[in-house]
Design an enzyme around this catalytic site. Structure first.
Site, PDB file in Angstrom:
ATOM      1  N   CYS A   1       0.830  -1.196   0.000  1.00 24.56           N
ATOM      2  CA  CYS A   1       0.000   0.000   0.000  1.00 24.56           C
ATOM      3  C   CYS A   1       0.874   1.258   0.000  1.00 24.56           C
ATOM      4  O   CYS A   1       2.000   1.253   0.501  1.00 24.56           O
ATOM      5  CB  CYS A   1      -0.902   0.001   1.231  1.00 24.56           C
ATOM      6  SG  CYS A   1      -2.103   1.361   1.255  1.00 24.56           S
TER       7      CYS A   1
ATOM      8  N   ASP B   1       0.327   3.733   1.743  1.00 27.06           N
ATOM      9  CA  ASP B   1       0.228   4.301   3.086  1.00 27.06           C
ATOM     10  C   ASP B   1       1.624   4.602   3.648  1.00 27.06           C
ATOM     11  O   ASP B   1       2.515   3.744   3.634  1.00 27.06           O
ATOM     12  CB  ASP B   1      -0.505   3.312   4.004  1.00 27.06           C
ATOM     13  CG  ASP B   1      -0.948   3.936   5.311  1.00 27.06           C
ATOM     14  OD1 ASP B   1      -0.079   4.431   6.052  1.00 27.06           O
ATOM     15  OD2 ASP B   1      -2.158   3.905   5.605  1.00 27.06           O
TER      16      ASP B   1
ATOM     17  N   CYS C   1      -6.429   0.332   6.860  1.00 28.79           N
ATOM     18  CA  CYS C   1      -6.158   0.816   5.501  1.00 28.79           C
ATOM     19  C   CYS C   1      -7.282   1.731   5.017  1.00 28.79           C
ATOM     20  O   CYS C   1      -8.457   1.331   4.970  1.00 28.79           O
ATOM     21  CB  CYS C   1      -6.006  -0.364   4.545  1.00 28.79           C
ATOM     22  SG  CYS C   1      -5.686   0.119   2.837  1.00 28.79           S
TER      23      CYS C   1
ATOM     24  N   HIS D   1      -2.084  -4.381   5.269  1.00 27.48           N
ATOM     25  CA  HIS D   1      -1.896  -3.792   6.601  1.00 27.48           C
ATOM     26  C   HIS D   1      -3.249  -3.426   7.185  1.00 27.48           C
ATOM     27  O   HIS D   1      -4.259  -3.336   6.475  1.00 27.48           O
ATOM     28  CB  HIS D   1      -0.991  -2.555   6.522  1.00 27.48           C
ATOM     29  CG  HIS D   1      -1.624  -1.388   5.833  1.00 27.48           C
ATOM     30  ND1 HIS D   1      -2.200  -0.333   6.528  1.00 27.48           N
ATOM     31  CD2 HIS D   1      -1.784  -1.097   4.517  1.00 27.48           C
ATOM     32  CE1 HIS D   1      -2.665   0.550   5.662  1.00 27.48           C
ATOM     33  NE2 HIS D   1      -2.433   0.118   4.440  1.00 27.48           N
TER      34      HIS D   1
ATOM     35  N   ARG E   1       2.681   4.770   6.510  1.00 26.37           N
ATOM     36  CA  ARG E   1       3.040   4.078   7.757  1.00 26.37           C
ATOM     37  C   ARG E   1       3.592   2.685   7.549  1.00 26.37           C
ATOM     38  O   ARG E   1       4.077   2.059   8.503  1.00 26.37           O
ATOM     39  CB  ARG E   1       1.796   3.988   8.661  1.00 26.37           C
ATOM     40  CG  ARG E   1       1.188   5.328   9.024  1.00 26.37           C
ATOM     41  CD  ARG E   1      -0.200   5.172   9.613  1.00 26.37           C
ATOM     42  NE  ARG E   1      -1.163   4.689   8.623  1.00 26.37           N
ATOM     43  CZ  ARG E   1      -2.448   4.485   8.861  1.00 26.37           C
ATOM     44  NH1 ARG E   1      -2.931   4.737  10.081  1.00 26.37           N
ATOM     45  NH2 ARG E   1      -3.256   4.062   7.913  1.00 26.37           N
TER      46      ARG E   1
END
Length: 223
Positions: A101, A103, A164, A161, A105
Site C-alpha cells: 500500500c 500508506d 487501511c 496492513h 506508515r
C-alpha cells in the site's frame, strides 16, 4: 543588499559632481566608464540577489529536512557500503517483488527489512493487484511482466496492513456505483470481489471489523 545599493548610488553622485567641474571631454570619457562600471555592478547585484533567494530557499524547513535526509543517507549508508553501491550501479537482481500500500506508515523495506537491491516494489492504494487487462491497468501488468521476464524475481508478495484507508473506501462505496472522486473509486473497485465476500460472510459485524476482514480477504484473492 539595500546598504550596498545606497553606497553605490552615493559614490556615483559624488563622482558626477566632481566631473561636472572639469572639462567636457573628460566628463564624456568618465561618463562612459561610469556606465560600464554601472552595468557590471548591476549584474553583481543581480547575482547577489539570486544567491540570497537561494539561501532563503535552503533554510525552508521542508527543503532542509530533505537536505538533511540526503546528507544522512550519504554519510551513514552510501559512504559506509561503497561496495554495495558499486555493485548496484551495474544492475539489479532482486529476489522479491512486493505489492504494498502507498500508506506512509507501512513501507515494505522497513517492515520486511529489505536492503537496497533486494526487492522490486509496487505501491498503490490498498495494495491492489489489478487483473490482466491490456487497456485498463497496464501499470500493474507492466511491473509484473518486467519483474518476471527481465529481473527473474523468485517470489511475489502482496503485503497488506490494518487500518487501511483504501479498504475503508472500498467497503464504503455506494452500491449504485456513484463516485465522489475522479480516480479513487475506479481504482479500488478492483477489490469488489473481496468486498462482496465480506458482505456475504461478515455483513452482520460492525463496520470496522468488516474492514479488517476485507484487508485479509483481499490478500487471498490477489494471490
Amino acid at each position: 543588499m539595500g546598504s550596498t545599493s545606497n553606497s553605490y548610488n552615493e559614490a556615483v553622485d559624488r563622482l558626477n559632481k566632481l566631473l561636472s567641474t572639469q572639462s567636457p571631454n573628460l566628463y564624456s570619457v568618465a561618463a562612459k566608464k561610469i556606465q560600464e562600471i554601472t552595468d557590471e555592478l548591476q549584474q553583481q547585484v543581480a547575482v547577489e540577489d539570486v544567491t540570497q533567494k537561494l539561501d532563503e530557499v535552503v533554510v525552508d524547513p521542508v527543503v532542509q529536512k530533505l537536505k538533511n535526509g540526503f546528507c544522512h543517507f550519504k554519510k551513514e549508508v552510501y559512504l559506509k557500503d561503497t561496495d554495495l553501491f558499486s555493485k548496484l550501479s551495474k544492475g539489479q537482481s532482486p529476489k522479491f517483488m512486493v505489492f504494498a500500500c502507498s500508506d506512509s506508515r507501512v513501507c515494505p523495506s522497513h517492515v520486511l527489512k529489505f536492503n537496497l537491491g533486494e526487492a522490486f516494489v509496487v505501491r498503490n492504494i490498498a495494495n491492489m493487484v489489478a487483473p490482466y487487462e491490456k487497456n485498463e491497468y497496464p501499470g500493474t501488468s507492466a511491473a509484473v511482466e518486467y519483474a518476471v521476464l527481465h529481473l527473474k524475481v523468485e517470489h511475489i508478495i502482496v503485503m497488506g496492513h490494518s487500518c487501511c484507508g483504501g479498504i475503508k473506501a472500498l467497503m464504503s462505496m455506494p452500491d449504485d456505483g456513484t463516485t465522489q472522486t475522479a480516480f479513487i473509486e475506479n481504482w479500488i473497485k478492483i477489490g469488489k470481489e473481496a468486498r462482496s465476500k465480506v458482505n456475504k460472510l461478515h455483513g452482520n459485524l460492525p463496520f470496522d471489523q468488516q474492514c479488517s476482514a476485507c484487508e485479509k480477504v483481499i490478500l487471498i484473492l490477489h494471490i
